[in-house]
Design a protein around this motif. Structure first.
Motif, mmCIF file in Angstrom:
data_model
loop_
_atom_site.group_PDB
_atom_site.id
_atom_site.type_symbol
_atom_site.label_atom_id
_atom_site.label_comp_id
_atom_site.label_asym_id
_atom_site.label_seq_id
_atom_site.Cartn_x
_atom_site.Cartn_y
_atom_site.Cartn_z
ATOM 1 N N ASP A 162 26.112 5.013 -3.941
ATOM 2 C CA ASP A 162 25.502 4.788 -3.656
ATOM 3 C C ASP A 162 23.732 3.783 -4.028
ATOM 4 O OD1 ASP A 162 23.228 5.456 -1.995
ATOM 5 O OD2 ASP A 162 23.633 7.252 -1.781
ATOM 6 N N LEU A 163 23.939 2.864 -3.651
ATOM 7 C CA LEU A 163 22.560 2.207 -5.050
ATOM 8 C C LEU A 163 21.688 1.501 -3.600
ATOM 9 C CD1 LEU A 163 24.641 0.261 -6.968
ATOM 10 C CD2 LEU A 163 23.382 2.201 -7.618
ATOM 11 N N SER A 164 21.465 2.191 -2.505
ATOM 12 C CA SER A 164 20.742 1.600 -1.454
ATOM 13 C C SER A 164 18.579 1.720 -2.349
ATOM 14 C CB SER A 164 20.385 2.829 -0.239
ATOM 15 O OG SER A 164 20.119 4.219 -0.228
ATOM 16 N N GLY A 165 18.522 0.405 -1.872
ATOM 17 C CA GLY A 165 17.132 0.646 -2.108
ATOM 18 C C GLY A 165 16.859 0.447 -3.997
ATOM 19 N N ALA A 166 18.008 -0.079 -3.915
ATOM 20 C CA ALA A 166 17.950 0.120 -5.579
ATOM 21 C C ALA A 166 17.281 -1.469 -6.109
ATOM 22 C CB ALA A 166 19.366 0.021 -6.458
ATOM 23 N N ASN A 167 16.442 -1.409 -7.151
ATOM 24 C CA ASN A 167 15.502 -2.084 -7.713
ATOM 25 C C ASN A 167 16.610 -2.962 -8.738
ATOM 26 O OD1 ASN A 167 14.701 -4.265 -9.305
ATOM 27 N ND2 ASN A 167 12.626 -3.482 -8.996
ATOM 28 N N LEU A 168 17.589 -4.190 -8.223
ATOM 29 C CA LEU A 168 18.914 -4.960 -9.691
ATOM 30 C C LEU A 168 18.159 -5.926 -9.507
ATOM 31 C CD1 LEU A 168 22.001 -3.211 -7.871
ATOM 32 C CD2 LEU A 168 21.075 -3.172 -10.735
ATOM 33 N N SER A 169 16.602 -6.252 -9.664
ATOM 34 C CA SER A 169 16.410 -7.585 -9.312
ATOM 35 C C SER A 169 16.698 -8.573 -10.869
ATOM 36 C CB SER A 169 14.538 -8.038 -9.180
ATOM 37 O OG SER A 169 14.760 -6.715 -9.894
ATOM 38 N N GLY A 170 16.837 -9.832 -11.078
ATOM 39 C CA GLY A 170 16.911 -10.791 -11.811
ATOM 40 C C GLY A 170 18.159 -9.818 -13.318
ATOM 41 N N ALA A 171 19.338 -8.434 -12.043
ATOM 42 C CA ALA A 171 20.473 -8.348 -12.814
ATOM 43 C C ALA A 171 21.376 -8.940 -12.888
ATOM 44 C CB ALA A 171 20.460 -6.780 -12.919
ATOM 45 N N ASN A 172 22.022 -9.039 -14.250
ATOM 46 C CA ASN A 172 23.897 -9.125 -14.191
ATOM 47 C C ASN A 172 24.912 -9.150 -14.303
ATOM 48 O OD1 ASN A 172 25.719 -11.229 -15.983
ATOM 49 N ND2 ASN A 172 25.269 -10.708 -17.874
ATOM 50 N N LEU A 173 25.621 -9.088 -13.221
ATOM 51 C CA LEU A 173 26.727 -8.575 -11.816
ATOM 52 C C LEU A 173 27.183 -9.175 -12.636
ATOM 53 C CD1 LEU A 173 24.325 -6.609 -9.166
ATOM 54 C CD2 LEU A 173 25.665 -5.478 -10.548
ATOM 55 N N VAL A 174 27.550 -10.320 -12.949
ATOM 56 C CA VAL A 174 28.356 -11.273 -13.439
ATOM 57 C C VAL A 174 30.349 -10.175 -12.823
ATOM 58 C CG1 VAL A 174 29.660 -13.084 -14.747
ATOM 59 C CG2 VAL A 174 27.623 -13.020 -14.232
#
Length: 256
Positions: free
Chosen positions: A52-64
């Motif tokens: 549950d990551l609703s509203g999460a701030n993952l800007s610029g994250a490395n999710l490769v």
């Protein structure tokens, strides 16, 4: 959240991580799950299935290569995030911010993209098959057509019709898309709209002097107008009785 439960959750989510993932990932995942704030975090190959990551701030994250299948990312901030090769199968990305994100090669099948922001996103090689609410500006008419064909071949007629309609919206003179939508409408027992689409396909094929398409479209209309004794409830009519297969009817009109 109870600290023991949180630690256990983090452990279960990270068990499948690649041995090459940096140790810092553990702390980044813990931070994400605990606070939903993880700008520029290193989460490559992370296992976040159904998180549950609703509203999460993952800007610029490395999710490769991260596995976010079935996760809830409603309203999440993923601007500039690197999601190359990530699994986003069935993810809810409604209202999510994905401007400038790298989605190259990502699996976005069956995702929900209502009101998602995708301006400037890299979608090269991304798989959007079955996605709901996908903005038309991020794909070409032939992309929607191909997804429609794939959905129709699986018997998913409503999504197929929607895809063909999006292809037509982007390219109003797309004769093959009218014929394909007509076929899908007929398979859905909507003979009225099927006939209208078939007639439009004939008109457009004639205009572009496409004899193969014209012959197929006229054969389709003949099939539509052929009287039959079966009741509609007895089963869906098979419009493809007059051709070898669905592929021979629809795939030939896919532009290359």
């Amino acid at each position: 959240m109870n600290s023991k439960i949180l630690v256990t959750s983090i452990f279960l989510l990270t068990v499948g991580l690649s041995s090459t993932v940096q140790a810092a990932n553990y702390e980044d995942i813990r931070q994400l799950l605990a606070t939903k704030q993880c700008q520029k975090c290193v989460l490559s190959n992370a296992g976040l299935v159904m998180a549950d990551l609703s509203g999460a701030n993952l800007s610029g994250a490395n999710l490769v290569g991260a596995n976010l299948s079935r996760a809830n990312l409603v309203g999440a901030d993923l601007r500039g995030a690197n999601l190359s090769g990530a699994s986003l199968f069935g993810v809810n990305l409604s209202e999510a911010k994905l401007s400038g994100a790298n989605l190259s090669g990502a699996d976005l099948r069956d995702t929900f993209l209502m009101n998602a922001e995708l301006k400037g996103a890299n979608i090269t090689g991304a798989n959007f098959q079955g996605a709901v609410g996908m903005p038309s500006q991020i794909a070409k008419s032939e992309d929607f057509y191909a997804w429609g064909v794939a959905a129709a071949e699986k018997g998913n007629l409503k999504p197929a019709i929607d895809y063909f309609s999006q292809a037509i919206a982007l390219k109003p003179d797309y004769a093959g898309a009218y014929l394909a939508r007509g076929v899908a409408n007929y398979q859905s027992l909507d003979r009225k709209n099927a006939l209208e689409d078939g007639q439009k396909a004939v008109e457009l094929f004639e205009k572009e002097k496409n004899m193969e398409g014209l012959i197929t479209a006229k054969a389709f209309i003949t099939e539509l107008k052929t009287s039959y004794t079966e009741t509609l409830n007895a089963g869906k009519p098979s419009v493809f009785d007059f051709v070898n297969s669905i592929g021979s009817v629809l795939l030939q009109f896919l532009p290359f």
